[in-house]
Design a protein around this motif. Structure first.
Motif, PDB file in Angstrom:
ATOM      1  N   ALA A 127       0.730  -1.162   0.022  1.00 47.09           N
ATOM      2  CA  ALA A 127       0.097   0.044  -0.318  1.00 47.09           C
ATOM      3  C   ALA A 127       0.597   1.580   0.096  1.00 47.09           C
ATOM      4  N   ASP A 128       2.006   1.434   0.447  1.00 48.70           N
ATOM      5  CA  ASP A 128       3.028   2.417   0.827  1.00 48.70           C
ATOM      6  C   ASP A 128       3.336   2.911  -0.482  1.00 48.70           C
ATOM      7  N   GLN A 132       3.234   6.069  -3.332  1.00 48.76           N
ATOM      8  CA  GLN A 132       4.066   6.912  -3.575  1.00 48.76           C
ATOM      9  C   GLN A 132       4.467   7.038  -4.965  1.00 48.76           C
ATOM     10  N   ILE A 133       3.492   5.572  -5.723  1.00 47.58           N
ATOM     11  CA  ILE A 133       3.431   5.898  -7.678  1.00 47.58           C
ATOM     12  C   ILE A 133       2.805   7.285  -7.312  1.00 47.58           C
ATOM     13  N   ARG A 205      11.994   7.656 -12.215  1.00 47.34           N
ATOM     14  CA  ARG A 205      11.980   7.008 -11.018  1.00 47.34           C
ATOM     15  C   ARG A 205      11.000   6.277 -10.488  1.00 47.34           C
ATOM     16  N   LEU A 206      10.192   6.406 -11.821  1.00 41.33           N
ATOM     17  CA  LEU A 206       8.925   5.831 -11.878  1.00 41.33           C
ATOM     18  C   LEU A 206       8.615   3.998 -11.692  1.00 41.33           C
ATOM     19  N   ARG A 213       7.479  -1.952  -5.980  1.00 42.76           N
ATOM     20  CA  ARG A 213       5.574  -2.813  -5.696  1.00 42.76           C
ATOM     21  C   ARG A 213       5.409  -4.157  -6.318  1.00 42.76           C
ATOM     22  N   LYS A 214       6.121  -4.061  -7.539  1.00 35.29           N
ATOM     23  CA  LYS A 214       6.064  -5.805  -8.486  1.00 35.29           C
ATOM     24  C   LYS A 214       6.784  -6.735  -6.544  1.00 35.29           C
TER      25      LYS A 214
END
Length: 426
Positions: A127-128, A132-133, A205-206, A213-214
């Motif tokens: 979730a964090d 951030q994304i 950065r993305l 996240r993966k």
């Protein structure tokens, strides 16, 4: 001188006593011989050869289905070893060794206090990263808008510096004003470069945030998988064996808990003699599966030959049989006797079991004498509900009669009397 006549007298007397008995014996022997030679000769009795009474059967070659008696062992190659998915305490273990279970029955349940915290941490981390994304994407949109403004500020500072330089050439502006405008232009350019750098590095950065996240998603899937595996249910009907732990025991990752034997996974492995394997291979090649029967716990079970083993030995090849209807009584390691129905064989002869001698010969009755005939024993078969031995021999032809009575003294040439021969004397 008078003693000499007396001595001769005693000598003559002793001689007479010695000769007289011998003479009597000789006369008696001579008389016996004379009587035996001159007397009448008695008739000579002939001893009749005994004929052993036997039952016979007529040879009728035909097509029969042999039955081969085998000894097999029950196995379950589809056994499932259930291991611990994580280090935890056993909360519930409602099954014991030997229990029969149905699909969906609970086998093992682990303590939720051991697997829920890792799952919650993994979900929070995911979730964090998702937040951030989203924040990075909003900042990118803001940077793009600010980039236009900062570009305009640079243009304005450039024009202001140029006007101040023109005024200085006309001695209408001081050097300090020129330096002030030049500093403003440099500040505007520095802010523009910083903004351009943030816009240019956004994709990198993305991508970094998405990779993290993966990884967080994989952690969540792993934690959820462990949570699902913490409750083990029977995948189908079967039997429990090899229980290794107890309720309340703390176990480690990959530790063996118990073994599940699916009911449909039971099979029987039996050794088939090499000389019987060839017709079975031909039948399997035609997609035919010979059937067998076995006695198991007082009942008859049906099996089907599915395949032959990939290797053979001097003793034979392993046949793998599948149960038509497996039940709860099956247990690995159990030894059973079974009768395999072989493919039908032409030019075979069904005879009573008593006709076989030593498993490789019978006796044909010809001219009331026994003739030994070598045969190949193919197993047993059923004729009109009666079990018979099945044999094959090129020396036997239709219409021959073979003895079906077991004689302990059966030999080549023994005289016999068929029981159905009414003309023979007893």
């Amino acid at each position: 001188m008078a003693s000499e006549p007396r001595a001769r007298h005693w000598i003559r007397l002793g001689f007479v006593r010695l000769i007289l008995p011998l003479l009597i014996i000789a006369l008696a022997a001579g008389g016996y011989i004379w009587l035996t030679q001159t007397g009448p000769t008695p008739p000579r009795a002939d001893v009749a050869e005994r004929a052993w009474r036997v039952d016979t059967a007529v040879v009728e070659p035909g097509t029969h289905q042999p039955r081969l008696t085998l000894t097999g062992e029950v196995e379950n190659p589809d056994r499932l070893l259930i291991n611990a998915p994580l280090t935890a305490r056993v909360a519930r273990l409602p099954v014991a060794d030997g229990d029969a279970v149905e699909q969906g029955d609970l086998l093992v349940a682990l303590d939720p206090a051991d697997y829920e915290p890792p799952l919650r941490r993994a979900e929070a981390n995911l979730a964090d990263l998702q937040a951030q994304i989203q924040e990075a994407r909003r900042a990118y949109q803001s940077d793009q808008q600010a980039l236009e403004i900062e570009q305009a500020l640079v243009d304005t500072a450039q024009r202001s510096l140029e006007r101040t330089l023109t005024l200085q050439s006309d001695e209408l502006a001081s050097p300090s004003e020129v330096e002030s405008n030049r500093d403003a232009l440099n500040q505007a350019r520095l802010a523009l470069n910083t903004r351009e750098e943030r816009v240019a590095t956004f994709d990198a950065r993305l991508a970094s945030l998405q990779a993290r996240r993966k990884a967080a998603e994989a952690d969540v899937r792993s934690a959820r998988r462990d949570a699902r595996r913490s409750r083990v249910e029977a995948p189908g009907a079967g039997i429990i064996t090899g229980r290794e732990v107890a309720t309340g025991e703390r176990i480690s990752t990959s530790q063996a808990l118990l073994t599940f034997l699916p009911r449909d996974g039971f099979e029987v492995r039996a050794l088939i003699p090499n000389q019987r394997a060839e017709p079975l291979l031909r039948a399997l090649a035609r997609d035919e599966h010979p059937t067998a029967e076995a006695q198991l716990l007082g009942g008859t079970v049906a099996l089907r030959l599915m395949r032959l083993g990939g290797s053979a030995s001097a003793r034979g090849v392993t046949g793998l049989f599948q149960f038509e209807a497996p039940d709860r009584s099956l247990r690995p390691g159990e030894v059973i006797r079974m009768e395999l129905r072989m493919p039908a064989m032409p030019d075979t002869i069904a005879v009573p079991q008593s006709a076989l001698y030593g498993n490789d010969r019978v006796y044909r009755v010809r001219d009331d004498r026994l003739e030994r005939v070598a045969v190949e024993h193919l197993g047993t078969t059923r004729v009109d509900g009666t079990e018979r031995a099945l044999i094959r021999s090129g020396a036997l032809t239709a219409g021959d009669r073979i003895a079906t009575t077991q004689l302990p003294n059966a030999v080549e040439g023994l005289r016999v009397q068929p029981a159905d021969d009414d003309g023979a004397s007893p």
